[in-house]
Motif scaffolding. Structure first.
Motif, PDB file in Angstrom:
ATOM      1  N   THR A   1       2.097  14.011  -4.796  1.00 28.43           N
ATOM      2  CA  THR A   1       1.225  14.163  -3.692  1.00 28.43           C
ATOM      3  C   THR A   1       0.714  13.097  -2.943  1.00 28.43           C
ATOM      4  O   THR A   1       0.642  11.615  -2.888  1.00 28.43           O
ATOM      5  CB  THR A   1      -0.054  14.678  -4.369  1.00 28.43           C
ATOM      6  OG1 THR A   1      -0.767  13.855  -5.161  1.00 28.43           O
ATOM      7  CG2 THR A   1       0.450  15.680  -5.542  1.00 28.43           C
ATOM      8  N   ALA A   2       0.125  13.355  -1.447  1.00 28.86           N
ATOM      9  CA  ALA A   2      -0.813  12.769  -0.118  1.00 28.86           C
ATOM     10  C   ALA A   2      -1.795  11.635  -1.353  1.00 28.86           C
ATOM     11  O   ALA A   2      -1.216   9.851  -1.500  1.00 28.86           O
ATOM     12  CB  ALA A   2      -1.623  13.286   0.056  1.00 28.86           C
ATOM     13  N   GLU A   3      -2.508  11.912  -1.967  1.00 26.65           N
ATOM     14  CA  GLU A   3      -3.529  11.482  -3.207  1.00 26.65           C
ATOM     15  C   GLU A   3      -2.294  10.685  -4.408  1.00 26.65           C
ATOM     16  O   GLU A   3      -2.775   9.283  -4.680  1.00 26.65           O
ATOM     17  CB  GLU A   3      -4.346  12.646  -4.369  1.00 26.65           C
ATOM     18  CG  GLU A   3      -5.219  12.971  -2.992  1.00 26.65           C
ATOM     19  CD  GLU A   3      -4.407  14.604  -2.750  1.00 26.65           C
ATOM     20  OE1 GLU A   3      -5.197  14.910  -1.835  1.00 26.65           O
ATOM     21  OE2 GLU A   3      -3.704  14.891  -3.292  1.00 26.65           O
ATOM     22  N   SER A   4      -1.495  10.556  -4.762  1.00 26.64           N
ATOM     23  CA  SER A   4      -0.540  10.105  -5.533  1.00 26.64           C
ATOM     24  C   SER A   4      -0.552   9.326  -4.855  1.00 26.64           C
ATOM     25  O   SER A   4       0.317   7.854  -5.250  1.00 26.64           O
ATOM     26  CB  SER A   4       0.290  10.911  -6.837  1.00 26.64           C
ATOM     27  OG  SER A   4      -0.113  11.730  -7.513  1.00 26.64           O
ATOM     28  N   GLN A   5       0.813   8.717  -3.834  1.00 23.05           N
ATOM     29  CA  GLN A   5       0.697   7.986  -2.770  1.00 23.05           C
ATOM     30  C   GLN A   5       0.044   7.561  -2.476  1.00 23.05           C
ATOM     31  O   GLN A   5       0.501   5.745  -1.841  1.00 23.05           O
ATOM     32  CB  GLN A   5       1.867   8.828  -1.500  1.00 23.05           C
ATOM     33  CG  GLN A   5       3.361  10.039  -2.665  1.00 23.05           C
ATOM     34  CD  GLN A   5       4.438   9.301  -1.420  1.00 23.05           C
ATOM     35  OE1 GLN A   5       4.476   8.984  -0.176  1.00 23.05           O
ATOM     36  NE2 GLN A   5       5.294  10.155  -1.879  1.00 23.05           N
ATOM     37  N   VAL A   6      -1.567   7.745  -2.266  1.00 23.76           N
ATOM     38  CA  VAL A   6      -2.097   6.665  -2.028  1.00 23.76           C
ATOM     39  C   VAL A   6      -2.240   5.563  -2.770  1.00 23.76           C
ATOM     40  O   VAL A   6      -2.519   4.373  -3.086  1.00 23.76           O
ATOM     41  CB  VAL A   6      -3.617   7.124  -1.323  1.00 23.76           C
ATOM     42  CG1 VAL A   6      -4.580   6.179  -1.538  1.00 23.76           C
ATOM     43  CG2 VAL A   6      -3.473   8.438  -0.126  1.00 23.76           C
ATOM     44  N   ALA A   7      -2.804   5.950  -4.162  1.00 24.00           N
ATOM     45  CA  ALA A   7      -2.605   5.291  -5.292  1.00 24.00           C
ATOM     46  C   ALA A   7      -1.227   4.155  -5.476  1.00 24.00           C
ATOM     47  O   ALA A   7      -1.574   2.784  -6.305  1.00 24.00           O
ATOM     48  CB  ALA A   7      -2.729   6.155  -6.211  1.00 24.00           C
ATOM     49  N   THR A   8      -0.319   4.910  -5.245  1.00 25.78           N
ATOM     50  CA  THR A   8       1.019   4.001  -5.579  1.00 25.78           C
ATOM     51  C   THR A   8       1.202   3.093  -4.879  1.00 25.78           C
ATOM     52  O   THR A   8       1.707   1.255  -4.825  1.00 25.78           O
ATOM     53  CB  THR A   8       2.349   4.404  -5.549  1.00 25.78           C
ATOM     54  OG1 THR A   8       2.575   5.206  -4.633  1.00 25.78           O
ATOM     55  CG2 THR A   8       1.845   5.808  -7.017  1.00 25.78           C
ATOM     56  N   PHE A   9       0.820   3.433  -3.920  1.00 22.65           N
ATOM     57  CA  PHE A   9       0.997   2.402  -2.178  1.00 22.65           C
ATOM     58  C   PHE A   9      -0.639   0.975  -2.628  1.00 22.65           C
ATOM     59  O   PHE A   9       0.172  -0.108  -2.374  1.00 22.65           O
ATOM     60  CB  PHE A   9       0.958   2.957  -1.171  1.00 22.65           C
ATOM     61  CG  PHE A   9      -0.088   1.950   0.421  1.00 22.65           C
ATOM     62  CD1 PHE A   9       0.918   0.844   0.250  1.00 22.65           C
ATOM     63  CD2 PHE A   9      -1.614   0.947   0.290  1.00 22.65           C
ATOM     64  CE1 PHE A   9       0.410  -0.237   1.753  1.00 22.65           C
ATOM     65  CE2 PHE A   9      -1.564   0.192   1.284  1.00 22.65           C
ATOM     66  CZ  PHE A   9      -0.549  -0.361   1.763  1.00 22.65           C
ATOM     67  N   GLN A  10      -1.820   1.781  -3.269  1.00 17.48           N
ATOM     68  CA  GLN A  10      -2.974   0.504  -3.592  1.00 17.48           C
ATOM     69  C   GLN A  10      -2.226  -0.317  -4.814  1.00 17.48           C
ATOM     70  O   GLN A  10      -2.685  -1.259  -5.095  1.00 17.48           O
ATOM     71  CB  GLN A  10      -4.348   0.897  -3.724  1.00 17.48           C
ATOM     72  CG  GLN A  10      -4.170   1.774  -2.608  1.00 17.48           C
ATOM     73  CD  GLN A  10      -6.147   2.424  -2.704  1.00 17.48           C
ATOM     74  OE1 GLN A  10      -6.009   2.997  -4.481  1.00 17.48           O
ATOM     75  NE2 GLN A  10      -6.505   2.534  -2.079  1.00 17.48           N
ATOM     76  N   ALA A  11      -1.561  -0.102  -5.853  1.00 14.20           N
ATOM     77  CA  ALA A  11      -0.318  -0.960  -6.721  1.00 14.20           C
ATOM     78  C   ALA A  11       0.236  -1.096  -6.535  1.00 14.20           C
ATOM     79  O   ALA A  11       0.673  -2.794  -7.264  1.00 14.20           O
ATOM     80  CB  ALA A  11      -0.441   1.146  -7.814  1.00 14.20           C
ATOM     81  N   ALA A  12       1.127  -1.048  -5.741  1.00 21.14           N
ATOM     82  CA  ALA A  12       2.242  -1.800  -5.526  1.00 21.14           C
ATOM     83  C   ALA A  12       2.899  -1.564  -4.312  1.00 21.14           C
ATOM     84  O   ALA A  12       4.022  -2.615  -3.659  1.00 21.14           O
ATOM     85  CB  ALA A  12       3.465  -0.808  -6.197  1.00 21.14           C
ATOM     86  N   GLY A  13       2.170  -1.696  -3.064  1.00 17.94           N
ATOM     87  CA  GLY A  13       2.163  -1.544  -1.910  1.00 17.94           C
ATOM     88  C   GLY A  13       3.374  -0.559  -1.772  1.00 17.94           C
ATOM     89  O   GLY A  13       3.911  -0.382  -0.389  1.00 17.94           O
ATOM     90  N   THR A  14       4.083   0.069  -2.227  1.00 18.41           N
ATOM     91  CA  THR A  14       4.862   1.325  -1.551  1.00 18.41           C
ATOM     92  C   THR A  14       4.704   1.917  -0.926  1.00 18.41           C
ATOM     93  O   THR A  14       3.859   2.760  -0.347  1.00 18.41           O
ATOM     94  CB  THR A  14       5.792   2.553  -3.052  1.00 18.41           C
ATOM     95  OG1 THR A  14       4.059   2.796  -3.413  1.00 18.41           O
ATOM     96  CG2 THR A  14       6.273   1.416  -3.837  1.00 18.41           C
ATOM     97  N   PHE A  15       5.105   1.952   0.569  1.00 16.72           N
ATOM     98  CA  PHE A  15       4.534   3.503   1.459  1.00 16.72           C
ATOM     99  C   PHE A  15       4.733   4.645   1.815  1.00 16.72           C
ATOM    100  O   PHE A  15       6.189   4.156   1.100  1.00 16.72           O
ATOM    101  CB  PHE A  15       4.775   2.292   2.784  1.00 16.72           C
ATOM    102  CG  PHE A  15       4.103   2.634   4.041  1.00 16.72           C
ATOM    103  CD1 PHE A  15       2.779   2.452   4.292  1.00 16.72           C
ATOM    104  CD2 PHE A  15       5.288   4.075   4.763  1.00 16.72           C
ATOM    105  CE1 PHE A  15       2.438   3.115   5.408  1.00 16.72           C
ATOM    106  CE2 PHE A  15       4.221   4.063   6.190  1.00 16.72           C
ATOM    107  CZ  PHE A  15       2.994   3.770   6.314  1.00 16.72           C
TER     108      PHE A  15
END
Length: 392
Positions: free
Chosen positions: A291-305
């Motif tokens: 989801t968008a929310e989860s992808q925001v979280a993974t970006f903040q954790a690991a920089g995954t765009f």
């Protein structure tokens, strides 16, 4: 992949679900693990992560994966950038994977080392130094020679990641769009290889070991000043600097420029093998993790765009985070969104990852160690290609 905290959150929201995560250290080892268990007909996880470089191998046995349209994929297929979804859709129209990240590339550089060499050290100045939107690999190696002449030190960590970026920038890489090998008589790749060999011969490579970098010390002791960075690599850089005893004051920054133009390195998918005994629950988890929310979280954790379009403009991606603080306040999300413009999905053949790591990997090491010149190293790569890859 930045999922660890999300697992805990999902379990709290779904008390009947227990997630047992298996993290494998490298993409090559993850591929071997998948191939072994796939061939055995047992042992695969309920949710199998697949890296872009070996997605084509998975597509050859796509009937061994659940069609996620049976679990609601058609209701959410608009969340991703178009080309990401197409990558995970087989020839029969079955969607077998939900996209996680994409890997637009920018340039990591050490501002302190640049300043000491008399080069611009601010992000805008660095982008202009390399040619801005018109940056070429010739520009990159030219600046590297200037840096080498001033400091006597190497400019980049090793040639393998540069080569990977060069190949990924081509309309067709190791394979043509119709799945044929595209290497031995490829004049464009040979020309790029010559540039790479010239850089190594000039001493611009630090000849570091991929994925090791002296346990991170090379990121802190001035061994090299630039590093190619898809979004997910930013977290790797931060981790390596910390492992090497450094912190944000070490001087690493992130510039909105990349030699040769737009490039994508990596990006993964979450699939549900038919071996799974819990396909619905697995598909639900895969959908939630993308989801968008989860992808925001993974970006903040690991920089995954994010590959999900709504997440790309989310303040959690465009704003400040621990990662942006580490990179001198660089607007990482904004830079990656800009670097993603012009990126298209290059067709990856079934042995793409093998060619990158096992065919060109040894030849890149020959260049960096100066054991072979460009022509000799290319010839060695072609020998390995014909030994390891079936030319069909």
């Amino acid at each position: 992949m930045g999922f660890d905290k999300l697992y805990s959150q999902y379990e709290k929201e779904h008390p009947n679900i227990k997630i047992k995560a298996t993290n494998i250290d490298t993409g090559d080892n993850a591929l071997t693990d998948w191939q072994t268990k796939q061939a055995a007909g047992s042992g695969l996880p309920d949710v199998q992560a697949v890296e872009e470089g070996w997605l084509s191998k998975v597509m050859q046995v796509s009937d061994q994966f659940n069609d996620l349209k049976d679990y609601g994929a058609s209701k959410i297929d608009s969340r991703w950038v178009d080309w990401k979804l197409k990558q995970a859709t087989d020839k029969d129209g079955r969607v077998i994977g939900y996209g996680t990240d994409i890997g637009p590339e920018g340039l990591c550089y050490n501002s302190k080392l640049f300043a000491a060499a008399g080069l611009p050290s601010d992000r805008d100045g660095v982008a202009k130094l390399f040619g801005g939107d018109s940056a070429t690999w010739a520009d990159y190696f030219k600046v590297g020679e200037q840096y080498k002449a001033k400091t006597g030190k190497a400019f980049y960590d090793q040639s393998g990641f540069l080569w990977n970026a060069m190949v990924n920038q081509q309309p067709e890489g190791y394979y043509t769009k119709d799945g044929k090998l595209n290497i031995e008589d490829n004049a464009d790749l040979k020309a790029l290889w010559s540039q790479l060999a010239g850089g190594a011969a000039a001493g611009l490579s630090s000849n570091q070991t991929q994925w090791d970098w002296g346990k991170g010390k090379a990121f802190t002791d001035g061994s090299f000043a630039t590093f190619v960075c898809p979004g997910w690599m930013l977290g790797v850089v931060q981790g390596q600097v910390k492992a090497g005893g450094g912190d944000a004051s070490t001087g690493w920054d992130f510039a909105d420029v990349f030699p040769g133009g737009a490039a994508n390195w990596g990006g993964s998918f979450l699939t549900v093998p038919k071996q799974s005994k819990h396909p619905k629950e697995a598909a639900d988890l895969a959908a939630w993790l993308t989801t968008a929310e989860s992808q925001v979280a993974t970006f903040q954790a690991a920089g995954t765009f994010p590959s999900v379009t709504a997440a790309q403009s989310d303040p959690g991606v465009t704003g400040q985070s621990d990662l942006t603080k580490f990179f001198n306040g660089a607007p990482i999300g904004e830079i990656l969104a800009n670097r993603a413009k012009g990126v298209v999905a290059q067709y990856k053949g079934p042995d793409d990852s093998v060619i990158q790591s096992q065919v060109f990997g040894p030849s890149v090491q020959e260049l960096d160690s100066k054991k072979k010149n460009g022509d000799e190293a290319w010839a060695d790569a072609m020998k390995l290609l014909n030994q390891l890859v079936v030319n069909k």
